[in-house]
Design an enzyme around this catalytic site. Sequence first.
Site, short mmCIF file in Angstrom:
data_model
loop_
_atom_site.label_atom_id
_atom_site.label_comp_id
_atom_site.label_asym_id
_atom_site.label_seq_id
_atom_site.Cartn_x
_atom_site.Cartn_y
_atom_site.Cartn_z
N LYS A 10 -2.99 9.42 11.24
CA LYS A 10 -1.34 10.42 9.80
C LYS A 10 -1.77 11.50 10.27
CE LYS A 10 -4.20 6.89 6.99
NZ LYS A 10 -3.92 6.36 5.39
N TYR A 50 2.58 -0.44 3.67
CA TYR A 50 1.77 -0.79 2.15
C TYR A 50 2.08 -1.12 1.10
CZ TYR A 50 -1.15 3.25 4.14
OH TYR A 50 -1.02 3.95 5.40
N PHE A 58 -2.51 5.40 -6.65
CA PHE A 58 -1.61 6.58 -5.36
C PHE A 58 -0.30 5.83 -4.58
CE2 PHE A 58 -4.97 3.51 -3.72
CZ PHE A 58 -4.76 2.73 -2.80
N ARG A 86 -12.49 -0.03 12.27
CA ARG A 86 -13.11 0.73 10.91
C ARG A 86 -14.37 1.27 11.33
NH1 ARG A 86 -10.40 -1.07 7.04
NH2 ARG A 86 -11.98 -0.85 5.26
N THR A 92 -13.26 4.86 3.34
CA THR A 92 -11.55 5.26 3.27
C THR A 92 -11.34 6.36 2.60
OG1 THR A 92 -11.05 3.21 2.55
CG2 THR A 92 -9.07 4.76 1.56
N ARG A 103 -13.14 10.32 9.84
CA ARG A 103 -12.87 10.49 9.03
C ARG A 103 -13.54 11.30 8.98
NH1 ARG A 103 -10.81 4.55 6.00
NH2 ARG A 103 -9.13 5.00 6.64
N ASN A 113 -6.97 11.17 5.17
CA ASN A 113 -7.96 10.63 5.92
C ASN A 113 -7.26 9.93 7.10
OD1 ASN A 113 -6.52 8.19 5.28
ND2 ASN A 113 -7.90 7.13 4.30
N HIS A 116 -5.79 5.19 9.69
CA HIS A 116 -5.62 3.76 9.20
C HIS A 116 -5.54 2.83 9.83
CE1 HIS A 116 -4.09 0.77 7.02
NE2 HIS A 116 -3.36 -0.14 7.64
N GLU A 127 0.84 -5.70 10.79
CA GLU A 127 0.44 -5.13 10.78
C GLU A 127 1.35 -4.17 12.01
OE1 GLU A 127 -2.12 -3.08 7.39
OE2 GLU A 127 -3.26 -2.67 9.55
#
Length: 140
Positions: A10, A50, A58, A86, A92, A103, A113, A116, A127
């Site tokens: 990100k 998203y 949010f 993950r 998250t 993270r 964060n 993704h 995706e």
Amino acid sequence: ALERTLSIIKPDAVAKNVIGEIYTRFEKAGLKVVASKMKQLSKAEAEGFYAVHRERPFFNALVEFMISGPVMIQVLEGEGAVLKNRDLMGATNPKEAAAGTIRADFADSIDANAVHGSDSLENAAVEIAYFFPATDVYAR
Ligand code: CMP
């Protein structure tokens, strides 16, 4: 099973200049980068990506954050790639992320964060197709 998952570094982590450190974590865990590109997302692209979160409180902040600077988008391939990625990312919310996760080490807040990652094999396929035509993914 051999899987593919979509990963996004990100804008916060790109700005921190830690793309290489994050790629190293993928590689050390046995995940191969089989597609990648840096991209400034448009608002429409971020909203579309998203879309499942459209009704969440949010959503607008998430979209604004994701278009605040370029992101690095990659397809990761490997044994159990969805869960493995993950695990590497951590929770998250970075305050809840286990020590040593991406993270925990690089994220500042639940919005900023750092990364993704697809949350299921089904979503990974959707995706990946959102950002990469099949001809731009290199099995290796
Ligand atoms: P990501 O995995 O990219 O998916 C949606 C993002 O929304 C998530 O990471 C967070 O950065 C952001 N977000 C902000 N607030 C929340 C929240 N309360 N729950 C889940 N995700 C949130």
